[in-house]
Design a protein around this motif. Structure first.
Motif, PDB file in Angstrom:
ATOM      1  N   MET A   1       0.811  -1.225   0.000  1.00  0.00           N
ATOM      2  CA  MET A   1       0.000   0.000   0.000  1.00  0.00           C
ATOM      3  C   MET A   1       0.841   1.271   0.000  1.00  0.00           C
ATOM      4  O   MET A   1       0.289   2.377   0.018  1.00  0.00           O
ATOM      5  N   ALA A   2       2.179   1.159  -0.052  1.00  0.00           N
ATOM      6  CA  ALA A   2       3.041   2.338   0.047  1.00  0.00           C
ATOM      7  C   ALA A   2       2.770   3.336  -1.068  1.00  0.00           C
ATOM      8  O   ALA A   2       2.695   4.554  -0.834  1.00  0.00           O
ATOM      9  N   ARG A   3       2.615   2.857  -2.291  1.00  0.00           N
ATOM     10  CA  ARG A   3       2.390   3.769  -3.417  1.00  0.00           C
ATOM     11  C   ARG A   3       1.050   4.492  -3.290  1.00  0.00           C
ATOM     12  O   ARG A   3       0.955   5.694  -3.560  1.00  0.00           O
ATOM     13  N   THR A   4       0.025   3.769  -2.866  1.00  0.00           N
ATOM     14  CA  THR A   4      -1.293   4.396  -2.674  1.00  0.00           C
ATOM     15  C   THR A   4      -1.234   5.470  -1.601  1.00  0.00           C
ATOM     16  O   THR A   4      -1.816   6.556  -1.752  1.00  0.00           O
ATOM     17  N   LEU A   5      -0.525   5.199  -0.513  1.00  0.00           N
ATOM     18  CA  LEU A   5      -0.415   6.179   0.566  1.00  0.00           C
ATOM     19  C   LEU A   5       0.341   7.418   0.108  1.00  0.00           C
ATOM     20  O   LEU A   5       0.030   8.537   0.533  1.00  0.00           O
ATOM     21  N   GLU A   6       1.312   7.234  -0.749  1.00  0.00           N
ATOM     22  CA  GLU A   6       2.069   8.378  -1.249  1.00  0.00           C
ATOM     23  C   GLU A   6       1.166   9.325  -2.036  1.00  0.00           C
ATOM     24  O   GLU A   6       1.277  10.545  -1.938  1.00  0.00           O
ATOM     25  N   ARG A   7       0.219   8.746  -2.782  1.00  0.00           N
ATOM     26  CA  ARG A   7      -0.720   9.587  -3.544  1.00  0.00           C
ATOM     27  C   ARG A   7      -1.703  10.291  -2.614  1.00  0.00           C
ATOM     28  O   ARG A   7      -2.192  11.372  -2.929  1.00  0.00           O
ATOM     29  N   ARG A   8      -1.993   9.696  -1.471  1.00  0.00           N
ATOM     30  CA  ARG A   8      -2.944  10.292  -0.520  1.00  0.00           C
ATOM     31  C   ARG A   8      -2.244  11.119   0.557  1.00  0.00           C
ATOM     32  O   ARG A   8      -2.858  11.487   1.555  1.00  0.00           O
ATOM     33  N   HIS A   9      -0.990  11.398   0.341  1.00  0.00           N
ATOM     34  CA  HIS A   9      -0.143  12.059   1.330  1.00  0.00           C
ATOM     35  C   HIS A   9      -0.833  13.259   1.983  1.00  0.00           C
ATOM     36  O   HIS A   9      -0.766  13.461   3.198  1.00  0.00           O
TER      37      HIS A   9
ATOM     38  N   HIS B   1       3.613   6.683   9.000  1.00  0.00           N
ATOM     39  CA  HIS B   1       4.984   7.141   9.235  1.00  0.00           C
ATOM     40  C   HIS B   1       5.876   6.595   8.133  1.00  0.00           C
ATOM     41  O   HIS B   1       5.456   5.739   7.335  1.00  0.00           O
ATOM     42  N   GLU B   2       7.090   7.071   8.066  1.00  0.00           N
ATOM     43  CA  GLU B   2       8.026   6.640   7.029  1.00  0.00           C
ATOM     44  C   GLU B   2       8.671   5.336   7.451  1.00  0.00           C
ATOM     45  O   GLU B   2       9.418   5.279   8.428  1.00  0.00           O
ATOM     46  N   GLY B   3       8.357   4.259   6.711  1.00  0.00           N
ATOM     47  CA  GLY B   3       8.933   2.949   6.985  1.00  0.00           C
ATOM     48  C   GLY B   3      10.027   2.609   5.999  1.00  0.00           C
ATOM     49  O   GLY B   3      10.388   3.430   5.145  1.00  0.00           O
ATOM     50  N   PRO B   4      10.554   1.410   6.051  1.00  0.00           N
ATOM     51  CA  PRO B   4      11.634   1.005   5.146  1.00  0.00           C
ATOM     52  C   PRO B   4      11.249   1.097   3.672  1.00  0.00           C
ATOM     53  O   PRO B   4      12.092   1.388   2.824  1.00  0.00           O
ATOM     54  N   GLY B   5       9.981   0.839   3.354  1.00  0.00           N
ATOM     55  CA  GLY B   5       9.553   0.861   1.964  1.00  0.00           C
ATOM     56  C   GLY B   5       8.739   2.075   1.584  1.00  0.00           C
ATOM     57  O   GLY B   5       8.093   2.097   0.535  1.00  0.00           O
ATOM     58  N   GLY B   6       8.748   3.109   2.417  1.00  0.00           N
ATOM     59  CA  GLY B   6       7.949   4.306   2.171  1.00  0.00           C
ATOM     60  C   GLY B   6       6.927   4.496   3.267  1.00  0.00           C
ATOM     61  O   GLY B   6       7.083   3.979   4.381  1.00  0.00           O
ATOM     62  N   LEU B   7       5.869   5.238   2.966  1.00  0.00           N
ATOM     63  CA  LEU B   7       4.842   5.479   3.973  1.00  0.00           C
ATOM     64  C   LEU B   7       4.132   4.174   4.332  1.00  0.00           C
ATOM     65  O   LEU B   7       3.804   3.371   3.460  1.00  0.00           O
ATOM     66  N   GLU B   8       3.893   3.968   5.615  1.00  0.00           N
ATOM     67  CA  GLU B   8       3.127   2.816   6.071  1.00  0.00           C
ATOM     68  C   GLU B   8       2.305   3.211   7.280  1.00  0.00           C
ATOM     69  O   GLU B   8       2.648   4.140   8.007  1.00  0.00           O
ATOM     70  N   PRO B   9       1.175   2.528   7.510  1.00  0.00           N
ATOM     71  CA  PRO B   9       0.299   2.875   8.642  1.00  0.00           C
ATOM     72  C   PRO B   9       1.030   2.688   9.963  1.00  0.00           C
ATOM     73  O   PRO B   9       1.907   1.827  10.100  1.00  0.00           O
TER      74      PRO B   9
ATOM     75  N   GLY C   1      -3.982  -3.321   1.440  1.00  0.00           N
ATOM     76  CA  GLY C   1      -4.655  -2.141   0.908  1.00  0.00           C
ATOM     77  C   GLY C   1      -5.504  -1.411   1.915  1.00  0.00           C
ATOM     78  O   GLY C   1      -6.284  -0.531   1.557  1.00  0.00           O
ATOM     79  N   SER C   2      -5.376  -1.744   3.185  1.00  0.00           N
ATOM     80  CA  SER C   2      -6.204  -1.125   4.224  1.00  0.00           C
ATOM     81  C   SER C   2      -5.322  -0.487   5.282  1.00  0.00           C
ATOM     82  O   SER C   2      -4.418  -1.121   5.807  1.00  0.00           O
ATOM     83  N   LEU C   3      -5.602   0.782   5.602  1.00  0.00           N
ATOM     84  CA  LEU C   3      -4.834   1.485   6.619  1.00  0.00           C
ATOM     85  C   LEU C   3      -5.036   0.871   7.996  1.00  0.00           C
ATOM     86  O   LEU C   3      -4.114   0.737   8.779  1.00  0.00           O
ATOM     87  N   MET C   4      -6.252   0.517   8.302  1.00  0.00           N
ATOM     88  CA  MET C   4      -6.583  -0.102   9.587  1.00  0.00           C
ATOM     89  C   MET C   4      -7.851  -0.914   9.390  1.00  0.00           C
ATOM     90  O   MET C   4      -8.797  -0.435   8.764  1.00  0.00           O
TER      91      MET C   4
END
Length: 488
Positions: free
Chosen positions: A277-285, A327-335, A343-346
């Motif tokens: 979900m990292a790419r999706t979260l980047e678009r919803r930044h 927050h910023e994780g190893p692969g980008g933004l993560e919940p 594909g789900s934040l929570m």
């Protein structure tokens, strides 16, 4: 009549479609302090339907949760208003006969009539709405004639608390076979199509050994469990408030074995979910609360949200804010939430319901096997794990209190303060966050065998490296066979 829910993100995601109208709509929502997911009723001319819209705005200002409480209330009110409209009435002109007819339609005439418990909850919402209308001068009086503490909408049925709990054997069966996808032999079931068995088992262990309600444990953040910062074998505790029932403050304690189960999920399954979900979260930044600093000492998060630098205490973060916290994780933004999905934040409450429904189907499929424990008629709820926590802890503390009383009576050192400080009901009541010890008193009827207090009480229950259901069931069968052989 239609029902909609406020969503700033929908407008902001399509600036080309909404333009200045969208900007003005968001500005007005902010000016009126209307939260996202607030229910809005409109007629066929897209005009707000009163007094329903004003009542829900009032509830929102009172701090009612839009995701669960207001959404649930909204469908109750929508059904009622549609029924009244068919009779040429509305909330302001409805008579007692209209409301009684609606009650009969719900519990007798519709294709799938609702039960008494469901209807009484609906009746409570309707009564609250009518009382509010009277208080606002929108009706001179409620159309319902009260007789004592009841009125014609009530079923008049008195119900005890629905306290359901699990034995050790039932719990391990639920955790390993139902949620974990194992066979009764302890092997991996190749036909298991459930996702993230480690996540489901960790959630069950956390719910059981902490006594938290589903909304409390399902919205827990990684920093609250000190994931990645605590030493092995340590428990942890954190404050609950914004996610707790009635926003009542208490401290939640999680023992080491449950944390071991959570750590397994975080290390094995969670990274793949977060990466997907990292790419999706980047678009919803823009719509997310992006944490840049976790202050463990002060238990606060600092980051950026809605174009502003923000800071929140963990305990003050409601579920809807936790759901968009990353927050910023190893692969980008993560919940930052512990329990996430592909594909789900929570995971939402409906997602967790699907998990337990699938678990129940797996368990009932082997109901006839002698290695499986006896199952109740109604499927288990995650809330039943909270009841189990309360009963095990209460039983253990009462036994300890009896031992302490016996010792104190011999040496003559017991004081009133000690009686209060070590009172089992008060201790369990504080742990559960009950509004009154009288609620906790209901559990006394369900006490069973001895367990140890928190850490010791649940050493066998958490997944950890302990026995699987197959191990426990096999030992039970051997003991039973030995007993039969001895009696021959």
């Amino acid at each position: 009549m239609d029902l909609f829910f406020v969503s700033r993100a929908r407008v902001q995601e399509r600036p080309g479609l909404f333009g200045r109208v969208g900007e003005e709509a968001v500005r007005r929502l902010d000016f009126r302090a209307l939260p996202d997911r607030l229910p809005v009723f409109v007629d066929d001319q897209m005009r707000p339907v009163e007094p329903a819209c004003s009542w829900f705005r009032h509830l929102a200002y009172m701090g009612r949760d839009p995701e669960d409480t207001l959404r649930h209330y909204a469908y109750i009110v929508l059904r009622l208003m549609e029924f009244l409209a068919e009779r040429g009435r509305d909330l302001g002109t409805a008579a007692e006969s209209d409301l009684v007819a609606y009650r009969r339609s719900r519990i007798e005439l519709q294709d799938a009539p609702v039960g008494g418990t469901v209807w009484d909850r609906e009746a409570s919402v309707i009564n609250t709405l009518l009382d509010w209308m009277v208080g606002q001068g929108l009706r001179r009086a409620s159309p319902l004639r009260a007789v004592g503490s009841t009125n014609p909408l009530s079923t008049g049925m008195s119900r005890d608390m629905d306290i359901r709990h699990l034995t050790l054997r039932q719990y391990v069966f639920f955790r390993d076979v139902g949620l974990g996808g194992q066979t009764l032999d302890g092997e991996v079931d190749r036909a298991f199509r459930g996702q993230a068995p480690n996540r489901s088992r960790a959630a069950a262990d956390l719910a059981l050994t902490s006594g938290m309600r589903p909304q409390e444990w399902s919205t827990t953040l990684l920093p609250e469990l000190a994931v990645g910062t605590r030493r092995p074998g340590e428990g942890t505790e954190f404050d609950l408030q914004a996610c707790a029932k009635y926003k009542k403050h208490r401290v939640a304690y999680v023992p080491p074995d449950a944390l071991t189960s959570v750590d397994r999920f975080v290390l094995v399954e969670r990274p793949e979910m977060a990466e997907s979900m990292a790419r999706t979260l980047e678009r919803r930044h823009r719509d997310l609360f992006v944490v840049v600093e976790i202050d463990y000492a002060r238990r606060r998060l600092r980051g950026r949200w809605q174009g502003r630098d923000r800071e929140f205490a963990w305990s003050a973060m409601p579920p809807r804010l936790r759901r968009i916290t990353v927050h910023e994780g190893p692969g980008g933004l993560e919940p930052l939430a512990v329990f996430i999905g592909h594909g789900s934040l929570m995971l939402t409450s409906s997602s967790w319901d699907r998990v337990r429904y699938q678990a129940w189907d797996r368990m009932t499929a082997v109901r006839g096997d002698e290695r499986a424990p006896q199952l109740p008629q109604k499927r288990w709820r995650f809330h039943d794990l909270r009841h189990t926590f309360a009963l095990r802890l209460l039983d253990f503390l009462m036994r300890r209190a009896a031992e302490r009383e016996h010792t104190a009576s011999r040496v003559g050192t017991a004081t009133l303060a000690e009686h209060i400080a070590f009172n089992p009901l008060l201790i369990v009541s504080r742990r559960l966050g009950h509004a009154s010890p009288a609620v906790t008193y209901e559990y006394l009827r369900y006490l069973e065998d001895t367990m140890s207090y928190v850490d010791a009480a649940f050493a066998q229950w958490a997944a950890g490296d302990g026995d699987t259901y197959a191990d426990i069931a096999l030992r039970a069968l051997r003991v039973e066979e030995a007993g039969h052989a001895a009696t021959r």
